[in-house]
Write a protein that holds these residues in place. Structure first.
Motif, PDB file in Angstrom:
ATOM      1  N   VAL A 136     -40.344  23.530 -18.873  1.00 58.84           N
ATOM      2  CA  VAL A 136     -40.019  23.589 -17.509  1.00 58.84           C
ATOM      3  C   VAL A 136     -38.580  23.840 -17.283  1.00 58.84           C
ATOM      4  O   VAL A 136     -37.813  23.586 -18.220  1.00 58.84           O
ATOM      5  CB  VAL A 136     -40.567  22.258 -16.730  1.00 58.84           C
ATOM      6  N   HIS A 137     -38.552  24.200 -16.114  1.00 61.73           N
ATOM      7  CA  HIS A 137     -36.710  24.585 -15.804  1.00 61.73           C
ATOM      8  C   HIS A 137     -36.403  23.083 -15.011  1.00 61.73           C
ATOM      9  O   HIS A 137     -36.597  22.282 -14.480  1.00 61.73           O
ATOM     10  CB  HIS A 137     -36.475  25.674 -15.075  1.00 61.73           C
TER      11      HIS A 137
ATOM     12  N   GLY B 120     -34.856  20.579 -12.815  1.00 62.36           N
ATOM     13  CA  GLY B 120     -35.089  20.451 -11.271  1.00 62.36           C
ATOM     14  C   GLY B 120     -36.520  20.729 -10.922  1.00 62.36           C
ATOM     15  O   GLY B 120     -36.885  20.540  -9.580  1.00 62.36           O
ATOM     16  N   ASP B 121     -37.482  21.357 -11.830  1.00 61.27           N
ATOM     17  CA  ASP B 121     -38.892  21.691 -11.383  1.00 61.27           C
ATOM     18  C   ASP B 121     -39.325  20.285 -11.206  1.00 61.27           C
ATOM     19  O   ASP B 121     -39.193  19.296 -11.966  1.00 61.27           O
ATOM     20  CB  ASP B 121     -39.304  22.389 -12.525  1.00 61.27           C
ATOM     21  N   ARG B 122     -40.564  20.171 -10.436  1.00 66.67           N
ATOM     22  CA  ARG B 122     -41.396  18.944 -10.111  1.00 66.67           C
ATOM     23  C   ARG B 122     -42.562  19.195 -11.248  1.00 66.67           C
ATOM     24  O   ARG B 122     -43.059  20.484 -11.216  1.00 66.67           O
ATOM     25  CB  ARG B 122     -41.710  18.794  -8.707  1.00 66.67           C
ATOM     26  N   VAL B 123     -43.013  18.358 -11.794  1.00 61.69           N
ATOM     27  CA  VAL B 123     -44.018  18.425 -12.698  1.00 61.69           C
ATOM     28  C   VAL B 123     -44.927  17.336 -12.497  1.00 61.69           C
ATOM     29  O   VAL B 123     -44.529  16.267 -12.433  1.00 61.69           O
ATOM     30  CB  VAL B 123     -43.363  18.406 -14.317  1.00 61.69           C
TER      31      VAL B 123
ATOM     32  N   VAL C   6     -46.375  20.530  -6.634  1.00 60.20           N
ATOM     33  CA  VAL C   6     -45.558  20.706  -7.830  1.00 60.20           C
ATOM     34  C   VAL C   6     -45.381  21.960  -8.328  1.00 60.20           C
ATOM     35  O   VAL C   6     -46.118  22.798  -8.034  1.00 60.20           O
ATOM     36  CB  VAL C   6     -45.760  19.880  -8.892  1.00 60.20           C
ATOM     37  N   ASP C   7     -44.062  21.932  -9.136  1.00 63.72           N
ATOM     38  CA  ASP C   7     -44.081  23.562  -9.767  1.00 63.72           C
ATOM     39  C   ASP C   7     -44.926  23.877 -11.122  1.00 63.72           C
ATOM     40  O   ASP C   7     -45.104  24.907 -11.250  1.00 63.72           O
ATOM     41  CB  ASP C   7     -42.547  23.534 -10.108  1.00 63.72           C
ATOM     42  N   HIS C   8     -45.197  22.835 -12.098  1.00 61.79           N
ATOM     43  CA  HIS C   8     -46.078  22.853 -12.791  1.00 61.79           C
ATOM     44  C   HIS C   8     -47.109  21.638 -12.953  1.00 61.79           C
ATOM     45  O   HIS C   8     -46.522  20.702 -12.433  1.00 61.79           O
ATOM     46  CB  HIS C   8     -45.168  22.976 -14.317  1.00 61.79           C
TER      47      HIS C   8
END
Length: 98
Positions: A54-55, A57-60, A11-13
């Motif tokens: 978060v932006h 499209g980011d995966r969280v 994930v991104d975050h």
């Protein structure tokens, strides 16, 4: 305690939110379940002043834990698409997959 399952996608975050109650030393208030504050990660209203961002499209990945000691935690997610969800050790049906 969080134990990451071995097959989680990257994930991104990743955030951990721990809900608990603060009692100002009054045992009677604790016994009657009347906290001075219900907090996440130990601070009152911290995400009002410094929200998690978060932006698009980011995966969280979001871990929500209930540390108590008295009240149960209820978490409601809105305005988001879930790729998958785990509740305890059970995988919940996904609303959408990417």
């Amino acid at each position: 305690m969080i134990i990451d399952p071995p097959d989680l996608r990257p994930v991104d975050h990743e955030f951990v939110l721990v809900q608990s109650e603060l009692y100002g030393g009054a045992l009677a208030r604790m016994r009657s379940e009347q906290p001075d504050a219900v907090v996440f990660n130990g601070f009152v209203s911290q995400y009002v002043h410094r929200p998690l961002t978060v932006h698009a499209g980011d995966r969280v990945r979001l871990w929500v834990l209930d540390a108590g000691p008295s009240r149960a935690s209820a978490f409601f997610q809105s305005c988001a698409v879930l790729g998958s969800a785990l509740c305890g050790n059970r995988r919940a049906p996904a609303t959408a997959n990417r």
